[in-house]
Design a protein around this motif. Structure first.
Motif, PDB file in Angstrom:
ATOM      1  N   PRO A   2      -3.490 -13.583   6.895  1.00 25.53           N
ATOM      2  CA  PRO A   2      -3.208 -14.394   5.734  1.00 25.53           C
ATOM      3  C   PRO A   2      -3.819 -13.582   4.282  1.00 25.53           C
ATOM      4  O   PRO A   2      -4.737 -12.583   4.488  1.00 25.53           O
ATOM      5  CB  PRO A   2      -3.938 -15.547   5.798  1.00 25.53           C
ATOM      6  CG  PRO A   2      -5.079 -15.275   6.652  1.00 25.53           C
ATOM      7  CD  PRO A   2      -4.542 -14.136   7.760  1.00 25.53           C
ATOM      8  N   HIS A   3      -2.929 -13.665   3.432  1.00 25.24           N
ATOM      9  CA  HIS A   3      -3.381 -13.103   2.098  1.00 25.24           C
ATOM     10  C   HIS A   3      -3.178 -11.578   2.198  1.00 25.24           C
ATOM     11  O   HIS A   3      -4.400 -10.715   1.798  1.00 25.24           O
ATOM     12  CB  HIS A   3      -4.880 -13.475   1.691  1.00 25.24           C
ATOM     13  CG  HIS A   3      -5.009 -14.797   1.576  1.00 25.24           C
ATOM     14  ND1 HIS A   3      -4.568 -15.765   0.773  1.00 25.24           N
ATOM     15  CD2 HIS A   3      -6.125 -15.711   2.430  1.00 25.24           C
ATOM     16  CE1 HIS A   3      -5.078 -17.019   0.858  1.00 25.24           C
ATOM     17  NE2 HIS A   3      -5.887 -16.852   1.911  1.00 25.24           N
ATOM     18  N   ALA A   4      -2.210 -11.181   2.742  1.00 15.51           N
ATOM     19  CA  ALA A   4      -1.907  -9.722   2.775  1.00 15.51           C
ATOM     20  C   ALA A   4      -1.936  -9.042   1.458  1.00 15.51           C
ATOM     21  O   ALA A   4      -2.365  -7.933   1.469  1.00 15.51           O
ATOM     22  CB  ALA A   4      -0.277  -9.518   3.605  1.00 15.51           C
ATOM     23  N   ASN A   5      -1.394  -9.640   0.273  1.00 14.98           N
ATOM     24  CA  ASN A   5      -1.647  -8.837  -0.834  1.00 14.98           C
ATOM     25  C   ASN A   5      -0.947  -7.648  -1.058  1.00 14.98           C
ATOM     26  O   ASN A   5      -1.533  -6.394  -1.156  1.00 14.98           O
ATOM     27  CB  ASN A   5      -2.854  -8.661  -1.316  1.00 14.98           C
ATOM     28  CG  ASN A   5      -3.761 -10.020  -1.173  1.00 14.98           C
ATOM     29  OD1 ASN A   5      -3.271 -11.028  -1.780  1.00 14.98           O
ATOM     30  ND2 ASN A   5      -5.150 -10.032  -0.829  1.00 14.98           N
ATOM     31  N   PRO A   6       0.303  -7.556  -0.785  1.00 14.53           N
ATOM     32  CA  PRO A   6       1.233  -6.125  -0.663  1.00 14.53           C
ATOM     33  C   PRO A   6       1.118  -5.613  -1.995  1.00 14.53           C
ATOM     34  O   PRO A   6       1.435  -6.377  -3.034  1.00 14.53           O
ATOM     35  CB  PRO A   6       2.531  -6.566  -0.412  1.00 14.53           C
ATOM     36  CG  PRO A   6       2.675  -7.989  -0.512  1.00 14.53           C
ATOM     37  CD  PRO A   6       1.350  -8.460  -0.681  1.00 14.53           C
ATOM     38  N   VAL A   7       0.858  -4.244  -2.036  1.00 12.77           N
ATOM     39  CA  VAL A   7       1.029  -3.562  -3.358  1.00 12.77           C
ATOM     40  C   VAL A   7       2.132  -2.510  -3.068  1.00 12.77           C
ATOM     41  O   VAL A   7       1.671  -1.509  -2.099  1.00 12.77           O
ATOM     42  CB  VAL A   7      -0.138  -2.944  -3.769  1.00 12.77           C
ATOM     43  CG1 VAL A   7       0.076  -1.956  -5.084  1.00 12.77           C
ATOM     44  CG2 VAL A   7      -1.134  -3.880  -4.040  1.00 12.77           C
ATOM     45  N   ILE A   8       3.235  -2.374  -3.752  1.00 14.74           N
ATOM     46  CA  ILE A   8       4.379  -1.584  -3.542  1.00 14.74           C
ATOM     47  C   ILE A   8       4.007  -0.121  -4.438  1.00 14.74           C
ATOM     48  O   ILE A   8       4.979   0.108  -5.346  1.00 14.74           O
ATOM     49  CB  ILE A   8       5.667  -2.091  -3.593  1.00 14.74           C
ATOM     50  CG1 ILE A   8       5.976  -3.440  -2.848  1.00 14.74           C
ATOM     51  CG2 ILE A   8       6.776  -1.134  -3.048  1.00 14.74           C
ATOM     52  CD1 ILE A   8       5.342  -3.458  -1.417  1.00 14.74           C
ATOM     53  N   SER A   9       3.109   0.511  -3.780  1.00  8.14           N
ATOM     54  CA  SER A   9       2.717   1.886  -4.584  1.00  8.14           C
ATOM     55  C   SER A   9       3.747   2.951  -3.936  1.00  8.14           C
ATOM     56  O   SER A   9       4.150   2.738  -3.035  1.00  8.14           O
ATOM     57  CB  SER A   9       1.437   2.120  -4.639  1.00  8.14           C
ATOM     58  OG  SER A   9       1.038   2.220  -3.061  1.00  8.14           O
ATOM     59  N   ASN A  10       4.093   3.826  -4.610  1.00  9.15           N
ATOM     60  CA  ASN A  10       4.780   5.145  -4.347  1.00  9.15           C
ATOM     61  C   ASN A  10       4.155   5.814  -3.097  1.00  9.15           C
ATOM     62  O   ASN A  10       2.861   6.016  -3.253  1.00  9.15           O
ATOM     63  CB  ASN A  10       5.446   5.936  -5.440  1.00  9.15           C
ATOM     64  CG  ASN A  10       6.420   5.469  -6.102  1.00  9.15           C
ATOM     65  OD1 ASN A  10       7.765   5.168  -5.656  1.00  9.15           O
ATOM     66  ND2 ASN A  10       6.198   5.246  -7.558  1.00  9.15           N
ATOM     67  N   TYR A  11       5.081   6.291  -2.143  1.00  7.80           N
ATOM     68  CA  TYR A  11       4.458   7.260  -1.118  1.00  7.80           C
ATOM     69  C   TYR A  11       3.530   6.693  -0.061  1.00  7.80           C
ATOM     70  O   TYR A  11       4.191   6.625   1.110  1.00  7.80           O
ATOM     71  CB  TYR A  11       3.797   8.316  -1.477  1.00  7.80           C
ATOM     72  CG  TYR A  11       4.620   9.325  -2.423  1.00  7.80           C
ATOM     73  CD1 TYR A  11       5.630   9.969  -1.879  1.00  7.80           C
ATOM     74  CD2 TYR A  11       4.602   9.390  -3.773  1.00  7.80           C
ATOM     75  CE1 TYR A  11       6.527  10.833  -2.522  1.00  7.80           C
ATOM     76  CE2 TYR A  11       5.356  10.208  -4.514  1.00  7.80           C
ATOM     77  CZ  TYR A  11       6.271  10.911  -3.962  1.00  7.80           C
ATOM     78  OH  TYR A  11       7.359  11.690  -4.519  1.00  7.80           O
ATOM     79  N   ILE A  12       2.499   5.763  -0.350  1.00  5.13           N
ATOM     80  CA  ILE A  12       1.940   5.032   0.515  1.00  5.13           C
ATOM     81  C   ILE A  12       1.517   3.602  -0.074  1.00  5.13           C
ATOM     82  O   ILE A  12       0.646   3.486  -0.746  1.00  5.13           O
ATOM     83  CB  ILE A  12       0.535   5.660   0.781  1.00  5.13           C
ATOM     84  CG1 ILE A  12       0.682   7.304   1.436  1.00  5.13           C
ATOM     85  CG2 ILE A  12      -0.395   4.837   1.950  1.00  5.13           C
ATOM     86  CD1 ILE A  12      -0.550   7.778   1.654  1.00  5.13           C
TER      87      ILE A  12
END
Length: 476
Positions: free
Chosen positions: A123-133
């Motif tokens: 729960p509460h994965a908090n995805p951050v779609i930053s480049n490369y990683i």
């Protein structure tokens, strides 16, 4: 039957052999880790394609699930898969020593990969779609990523410390060691860039800006690692397909060094610009734009010339030929699409999908060729050939759909209604993307099945120099 002079082509020893039992004892676990990371990524790729495909995406109620799945898919299919397979290759060029430490490092990296994978289900994965990683901003994922970086760094240092010198004769096996050493050096530089950026970054930045800056510079350097490993695989596959290289070992060595050279501009970038300065970001873009093709273009041309002149004589040679041809095509398409990028639309993922899939196809081809050398002779090269072309065709449709949709302004890193598919052109483009993605997912699944089936069924004898009628080839 292959003639004797064909078995003695100058480039035949570009394909490394297993001269010590210790090499097999570590190569097989690295291959298992590589395959399982790709299998995990494949599960998430199906869910990702569904989330972005018109009408199917509406069946998934949570847009945030798309972003969480995207993070896990990218890390498992690119970071873990590529670097785990690179560790397999590095283990082949190093002297067999410190076996216990090697196993400890492998166990550390396995634990890290498991943490990265299971973080997506918390729960509460908090995805951050930053480049490369891209990351999940939660402790489990970040600990896994940190441990993975430490383990890979230890493996690279051990490989560099125990790899024999290239030697003055520049024989093909020396060129392979040089190429893999260049890849190892580039990875060490990438890790140092990540560490330096982390030390210099203000922790007060907002989450997305922080991770975007953290992984920007090192992420660019990491692409050089993937590319150098792919170039080594091109040489390996060229030997497996028995193509005649038109370049000498000395010229190929210079090409590898040219592929490594651009990364040494990195200290100047850090010296002149702060990590949050837009010019810092732009300098890495220019570094990749001007330096990324210094090595791949001339070597790719030489390999392609050998491919079109070579007629394969066995299923195993055809599989190597197919892997090499599809890798060149997809990597070339990805590079060409890079010049079409004008904004933040889905043309961007079309570019890096083409490039990174070109790397993946080369690694797949070497995986097929290395199995018999490890004693796993029960591999169906006819199905391997079908898998490679099916996977490549699906990925080509995928990136074509993305380029098409990007031309109509469909934005990246969004799914469902946020894509704005309000015209038949946008729907058709993303539909083509979805169809290609599903086909390539099936191709990836077939690769996993073929390799795992071979790994679970060790043959009676190890085939070091198979001919066109190898006993390792099986009928469907």
């Amino acid at each position: 039957m292959v003639t004797s002079n064909m078995n003695q082509l100058p480039n035949s020893s570009y394909a490394l052999e297993f001269s010590h039992p210790e090499e097999q004892s570590m190569a097989a676990p690295w291959l298992w880790l590589s395959i399982m990371s790709l299998a995990t990524a494949g599960v998430f790729s199906v869910l990702l394609v569904m989330a972005r495909t018109p009408y199917l995406g509406e069946l998934i109620p949570y847009v945030d699930f798309f972003h969480t799945a995207l993070v896990i898919h990218v890390n498992m299919s690119v970071l873990v898969w590529n670097l785990s397979f690179a560790c397999l290759l590095w283990s082949l060029i190093a002297r067999p020593s410190f076996l216990l430490l090697n196993k400890a490092i492998f166990g550390l990296i396995c634990c890290a990969a498991i943490l990265i994978a299971i973080a997506g289900f918390l729960p509460h994965a908090n995805p951050v779609i930053s480049n490369y990683i891209p990351v999940l901003d939660n402790p489990v994922f970040l600990i896994g990523l940190t441990v993975f970086a430490i383990g890979i760094g230890m493996q690279v240092l051990m490989s560099l410390a125990t790899t024999p010198s290239v030697g003055s004769g520049l024989l093909p096996d020396g060129v392979i060691r040089l190429g893999l050493s260049c890849a190892a050096i580039s990875l060490l530089v990438a890790l140092l860039v990540f560490l330096s950026t982390w030390l210099l970054l203000s922790k007060e930045l907002v989450t997305h800006s922080y991770y975007e800056a953290l992984f920007w510079g090192g992420g660019h350097i990491l692409q050089y690692t993937y590319t150098l490993v792919m170039m080594v695989c091109w040489l390996w596959l060229g030997a497996a397909a028995r193509i005649q290289m038109v370049m000498s070992e000395r010229i190929i060595s210079v090409i590898f060094l040219a592929g490594l050279l651009p990364i040494f501009v990195t200290p100047l970038i850090f010296y002149n610009y702060e990590v949050i300065d837009p010019r810092h970001r732009q300098m890495f873009i220019w570094q990749m734009s001007f330096g990324g093709s210094l090595a791949t273009f001339p070597l790719g041309l030489a390999v392609f010339y050998g491919l079109v002149k070579r007629i394969t004589e066995s299923d195993r040679q055809r599989a190597a030929h197919s892997a090499l041809m599809t890798s060149l095509i997809l990597f070339g398409c990805g590079g060409a699409i890079g010049f079409m990028i004008t904004g933040n639309d889905v043309t961007v993922p079309a570019h890096y999908h083409g490039s990174i899939v070109g790397v993946t196809l080369a690694l797949m081809g070497v995986a097929y060729d290395v199995l018999p050398k490890m004693g796993f002779t029960k591999i169906n090269f006819k199905w391997a050939n079908i898998q490679l072309w099916g996977y490549a065709a699906g990925q080509f449709m995928h990136i074509l759909g993305l380029v098409w949709s990007g031309g109509y302004g469909v934005q990246r890193k969004v799914a469902g209604a946020a894509q704005g598919l309000d015209s038949i052109e946008r729907v058709a483009g993303m539909g083509l993307m979805g169809m290609g993605g599903l086909i390539s997912s099936l191709g990836g699944l077939l690769f996993v099945i073929i390799v795992i089936r071979a790994l679970l069924n060790r043959g009676e004898a190890k085939h070091q120099h198979p001919g066109p009628s190898e006993s390792s080839e099986r009928e469907p």
